[in-house]
Write an enzyme that holds these catalytic residues in place. Structure first.
Site, PDB file in Angstrom:
ATOM      1  N   LYS A 106      36.006  40.246  23.985  1.00 61.28           N
ATOM      2  CA  LYS A 106      36.508  40.697  22.929  1.00 61.28           C
ATOM      3  C   LYS A 106      38.025  40.052  22.425  1.00 61.28           C
ATOM      4  CE  LYS A 106      37.106  41.839  27.456  1.00 61.28           C
ATOM      5  NZ  LYS A 106      36.835  42.905  28.552  1.00 61.28           N
ATOM      6  N   GLU A 130      27.738  43.392  21.681  1.00 61.35           N
ATOM      7  CA  GLU A 130      27.905  44.689  22.309  1.00 61.35           C
ATOM      8  C   GLU A 130      28.600  44.836  23.438  1.00 61.35           C
ATOM      9  OE1 GLU A 130      25.841  47.585  20.959  1.00 61.35           O
ATOM     10  OE2 GLU A 130      27.577  48.361  22.220  1.00 61.35           O
ATOM     11  N   ASP A 202      43.689  44.209  26.288  1.00 57.21           N
ATOM     12  CA  ASP A 202      42.126  44.426  26.346  1.00 57.21           C
ATOM     13  C   ASP A 202      41.808  45.652  25.372  1.00 57.21           C
ATOM     14  OD1 ASP A 202      39.605  43.627  27.611  1.00 57.21           O
ATOM     15  OD2 ASP A 202      39.866  45.847  28.217  1.00 57.21           O
ATOM     16  N   LYS A 206      39.609  45.735  21.899  1.00 55.56           N
ATOM     17  CA  LYS A 206      38.606  46.664  21.779  1.00 55.56           C
ATOM     18  C   LYS A 206      38.812  47.743  20.511  1.00 55.56           C
ATOM     19  CE  LYS A 206      37.100  46.175  26.567  1.00 55.56           C
ATOM     20  NZ  LYS A 206      37.544  46.771  27.868  1.00 55.56           N
ATOM     21  N   GLY A 303      31.745  45.584  34.807  1.00 49.48           N
ATOM     22  CA  GLY A 303      31.169  45.315  35.876  1.00 49.48           C
ATOM     23  C   GLY A 303      30.078  44.395  35.450  1.00 49.48           C
TER      24      GLY A 303
HETATM   25  P1  NAP Z   1      34.765  35.453  35.038  1.00 48.32           P
HETATM   26  O1  NAP Z   1      34.045  36.338  36.202  1.00 48.32           O
HETATM   27  O2  NAP Z   1      36.285  35.014  35.397  1.00 48.32           O
HETATM   28  O3  NAP Z   1      33.741  34.268  34.753  1.00 48.32           O
HETATM   29  C1  NAP Z   1      34.144  33.344  34.016  1.00 48.32           C
HETATM   30  C2  NAP Z   1      33.213  32.197  33.872  1.00 48.32           C
HETATM   31  O4  NAP Z   1      33.568  31.311  33.021  1.00 48.32           O
HETATM   32  C3  NAP Z   1      32.877  31.408  34.938  1.00 48.32           C
HETATM   33  O5  NAP Z   1      31.890  31.089  35.558  1.00 48.32           O
HETATM   34  C4  NAP Z   1      33.970  30.136  34.985  1.00 48.32           C
HETATM   35  O6  NAP Z   1      33.459  29.009  35.678  1.00 48.32           O
HETATM   36  C5  NAP Z   1      33.577  29.936  33.507  1.00 48.32           C
HETATM   37  N1  NAP Z   1      34.726  29.277  33.065  1.00 48.32           N
HETATM   38  C6  NAP Z   1      36.100  29.715  32.850  1.00 48.32           C
HETATM   39  N2  NAP Z   1      36.722  28.640  32.173  1.00 48.32           N
HETATM   40  C7  NAP Z   1      35.835  27.710  31.705  1.00 48.32           C
HETATM   41  C8  NAP Z   1      35.889  26.748  31.119  1.00 48.32           C
HETATM   42  N3  NAP Z   1      37.056  26.127  30.776  1.00 48.32           N
HETATM   43  N4  NAP Z   1      34.732  25.634  30.886  1.00 48.32           N
HETATM   44  C9  NAP Z   1      33.654  26.192  31.515  1.00 48.32           C
HETATM   45  N5  NAP Z   1      33.471  27.252  32.002  1.00 48.32           N
HETATM   46  C10 NAP Z   1      34.436  27.892  32.346  1.00 48.32           C
HETATM   47  O7  NAP Z   1      34.769  36.428  33.850  1.00 48.32           O
HETATM   48  P2  NAP Z   1      33.939  37.838  33.654  1.00 48.32           P
HETATM   49  O8  NAP Z   1      34.585  39.100  34.200  1.00 48.32           O
HETATM   50  O9  NAP Z   1      32.414  37.421  33.775  1.00 48.32           O
HETATM   51  O10 NAP Z   1      34.240  37.887  31.760  1.00 48.32           O
HETATM   52  C11 NAP Z   1      33.597  36.842  30.999  1.00 48.32           C
HETATM   53  C12 NAP Z   1      33.578  37.690  29.827  1.00 48.32           C
HETATM   54  O11 NAP Z   1      32.923  38.948  29.551  1.00 48.32           O
HETATM   55  C13 NAP Z   1      35.019  37.983  29.473  1.00 48.32           C
HETATM   56  O12 NAP Z   1      35.123  37.654  27.582  1.00 48.32           O
HETATM   57  C14 NAP Z   1      35.556  39.268  29.460  1.00 48.32           C
HETATM   58  O13 NAP Z   1      36.327  39.922  28.736  1.00 48.32           O
HETATM   59  C15 NAP Z   1      34.085  39.795  28.948  1.00 48.32           C
HETATM   60  N6  NAP Z   1      33.655  41.247  29.932  1.00 48.32           N
HETATM   61  C16 NAP Z   1      34.008  41.317  31.318  1.00 48.32           C
HETATM   62  C17 NAP Z   1      33.816  42.505  31.940  1.00 48.32           C
HETATM   63  C18 NAP Z   1      33.803  42.618  33.387  1.00 48.32           C
HETATM   64  O14 NAP Z   1      33.538  43.707  33.802  1.00 48.32           O
HETATM   65  N7  NAP Z   1      34.337  41.603  34.345  1.00 48.32           N
HETATM   66  C19 NAP Z   1      32.948  43.483  30.973  1.00 48.32           C
HETATM   67  C20 NAP Z   1      32.894  43.399  29.496  1.00 48.32           C
HETATM   68  C21 NAP Z   1      33.336  42.320  29.057  1.00 48.32           C
HETATM   69  P3  NAP Z   1      33.409  28.897  37.412  1.00 48.32           P
HETATM   70  O15 NAP Z   1      32.571  29.968  37.660  1.00 48.32           O
HETATM   71  O16 NAP Z   1      33.300  27.658  37.927  1.00 48.32           O
HETATM   72  O17 NAP Z   1      35.055  29.200  37.792  1.00 48.32           O
HETATM   73  N1  HSE Z   2      38.707  44.041  32.015  1.00 47.99           N
HETATM   74  C1  HSE Z   2      37.989  45.089  31.142  1.00 47.99           C
HETATM   75  C2  HSE Z   2      38.037  46.575  31.680  1.00 47.99           C
HETATM   76  C3  HSE Z   2      36.489  44.509  31.592  1.00 47.99           C
HETATM   77  O1  HSE Z   2      38.812  46.733  32.696  1.00 47.99           O
HETATM   78  O2  HSE Z   2      37.753  47.273  30.937  1.00 47.99           O
HETATM   79  C4  HSE Z   2      35.659  45.506  30.624  1.00 47.99           C
HETATM   80  O3  HSE Z   2      35.651  44.989  29.141  1.00 47.99           O
END
Ligand code: NAP
Ligand code: HSE
Length: 431
Positions: A106, A130, A202, A206, A303
């Site tokens: 986002k 999405e 955040d 959104k 999640g």
């Molecule tokens: P995360 O758990 O922190 O995972 C980030 C991943 O990206 C890790 O695998 C990390 O590698 C890799 N990474 C980070 N910096 C990097 C770089 N400079 N070069 C290459 N790889 C790199 O994040 P996440 O929670 O999955 O979130 C990912 C995206 O989805 C974000 O944009 C977030 O806002 C969005 N999102 C998250 C959620 C949620 O519930 N978590 C929900 C909706 C949207 P390593 O594993 O090796 O550290």
């Molecule tokens: N950090 C975000 C939240 C992840 O708590 O809603 C989902 O976009």
């Protein structure tokens, strides 16, 4: 069936592993529904040696982005790194090379969305996002496609799972803010920098995405009025309950004849309001269109698997487009409407202040509200001061923000007033 299409994943954290799990678990049905097979060719990570939440063939992991971005065989890039950089540069490069991009980022879409949509169109590529809003809730596609015949008047909701989880636990269990935040982090809900959640960034990202689609207006993050939840105390929660309200962090977008209102802040909503019963990591987005009327979208807002579900849906859309040799099926048309300042917003307010407990104090405070045209709906004073300041709480009728601010500036200078501890906007009619 055609030759399988190659996917490159950028990032393999919470969402990346969720996407991988779904693609593995439901591979056959997903390929059948897409009408084309797929293969995860490469996964970019930062640390090759880190233990992963899923079993994966380590030979497809790489720490070199070139192995994804320079591979002409990779048709679809799925960006799940998060943050602005290097994610934005990778998405730009992928689109410039005609690769289709799916992202849940986002921050990137809110900041550079209009630019990236143009770049995708110029290069015959798709850009889907999405998962960027509402985790597993389908909301982007409804706004882009299903509701295309409507003029959207309002989009409002709980769009941050972490803060909703925190507020729910603070309300139900009287839990401590920091302890609940740590729980949300452990569950994979929080952003890498949790202040993005707690301070409302955040949710603001959104809202930019939702409001830009709903009102067909490229809105910038700086145009969103934003406040987070870090100032909410157990006292505010108790007073909310006393008056029949629940506190939620709301993202609010409204269309008015004079312009668009976009704001994110903690909000008192009546406890019988449908959004008040959205608890924990759940999100809900209310949409009002001129033809469809009121709609409510509800589900898990964060999640691994819920967000993975949204990302996989986008991947399938792109696979289908590839199979049919089409792309960029949805036109983006921008309208020229102004974004209103928070000063022009009209709403109701909860005000908690501390004042000396002696005769005439209330009259002084009320006179200063009255002088700026602020009318009081309810008031409560708690306890007897016995020399110490006591909390006094007011709920106002509808008033313009600039008038409320002017009255508070006057009240803050009264010698009998110790402090104005908190001001929270109130939505949604009376109790
Ligand atoms: P995360 O758990 O922190 O995972 C980030 C991943 O990206 C890790 O695998 C990390 O590698 C890799 N990474 C980070 N910096 C990097 C770089 N400079 N070069 C290459 N790889 C790199 O994040 P996440 O929670 O999955 O979130 C990912 C995206 O989805 C974000 O944009 C977030 O806002 C969005 N999102 C998250 C959620 C949620 O519930 N978590 C929900 C909706 C949207 P390593 O594993 O090796 O550290
Ligand atoms: N950090 C975000 C939240 C992840 O708590 O809603 C989902 O976009």
């Amino acid at each position: 069936m055609d030759k399988p299409l190659k996917l490159g994943l950028l990032g393999f954290g919470t969402v990346g592993t969720g996407v991988y799990r779904i693609l593995q678990r439901n591979r056959a049905v997903i390929s059948a529904r897409a009408g084309v097979g797929f293969e995860i060719a490469k996964i970019l990570v930062r640390d090759l040696n880190k233990p992963r939440a899923v079993e994966v063939d380590r030979s497809i992991l790489t720490a070199d982005p070139r192995e994804v971005l320079d591979d002409p065989e990779i048709a679809i890039v799925v960006e799940l790194i998060g943050g602005l950089e290097p994610a934005y540069q990778y998405i730009r490069e992928a689109l410039s090379k005609g690769k289709h991009v799916v992202t849940a980022n986002k921050a990137v879409i809110a900041t550079y969305g209009a630019r990236l949509i143009r770049l995708a169109a110029e290069n015959g590529a798709d850009l889907y996002y999405e998962g960027a809003v509402g985790g597993g809730i389908p909301i982007i596609k409804p706004l882009r496609e299903s509701l295309v015949g409507n003029r959207i008047e309002e989009v409002m909701g709980i769009v941050n799972g972490t803060t909703n989880y925190i507020l729910t636990k603070m309300t139900r269990e009287k839990a401590d803010f920091a302890a609940v935040l740590a729980e949300a982090q452990a569950l994979g809900y929080a952003e890498a920098d949790p202040s993005a959640d707690v301070e409302g960034f955040d949710a603001a990202h959104k809202l930019v995405i939702l409001a830009s689609l709903a009102f067909q207006k490229p809105i910038s993050v700086s145009q969103v009025y934003r406040e987070g939840v870090s100032k909410i105390t157990q006292e505010d929660i108790a007073f909310a309950e006393h008056f029949g309200y629940t506190i939620k962090l709301l993202a609010i977008g409204k269309r008015h004849p004079q312009g668009i209102e976009v704001r994110v802040h903690p909000t008192f909503i009546p406890s019988r309001h449908p959004l008040a019963s959205v608890h924990g990591v759940f999100n809900a987005i209310y949409v009002r269109g001129d033809a469809v009327g009121e709609l409510m979208f509800y589900g898990r807002g964060a999640g691994d698997l819920p967000t993975g579900s949204a990302v996989v849906a986008d991947i399938v859309d792109v696979l289908r487009n590839c199979r049919q040799g089409t792309h960029h099926r949805v036109e983006t048309l921008w309208e020229d409407v102004p974004v209103l300042s928070i000063d022009d917003v009209r709403t109701r307010y909860y005000i908690r202040l501390h004042a000396v407990d002696k005769p005439g104090v209330l009259a002084q405070v009320a006179a200063n509200f009255g002088a700026e045209g602020v009318s009081i709906e309810s008031m409560v004073q708690q306890g007897r001061g016995e020399g110490q300041p006591v909390p006094i709480v007011f709920i106002t009728h509808d008033v313009e923000e600039r008038r409320l601010r002017a009255s508070l500036a006057r009240i803050a200078t009264l010698p009998v007033v110790k402090d104005i501890a908190n001001v929270i906007r109130v939505e949604g009619g009376g109790r």
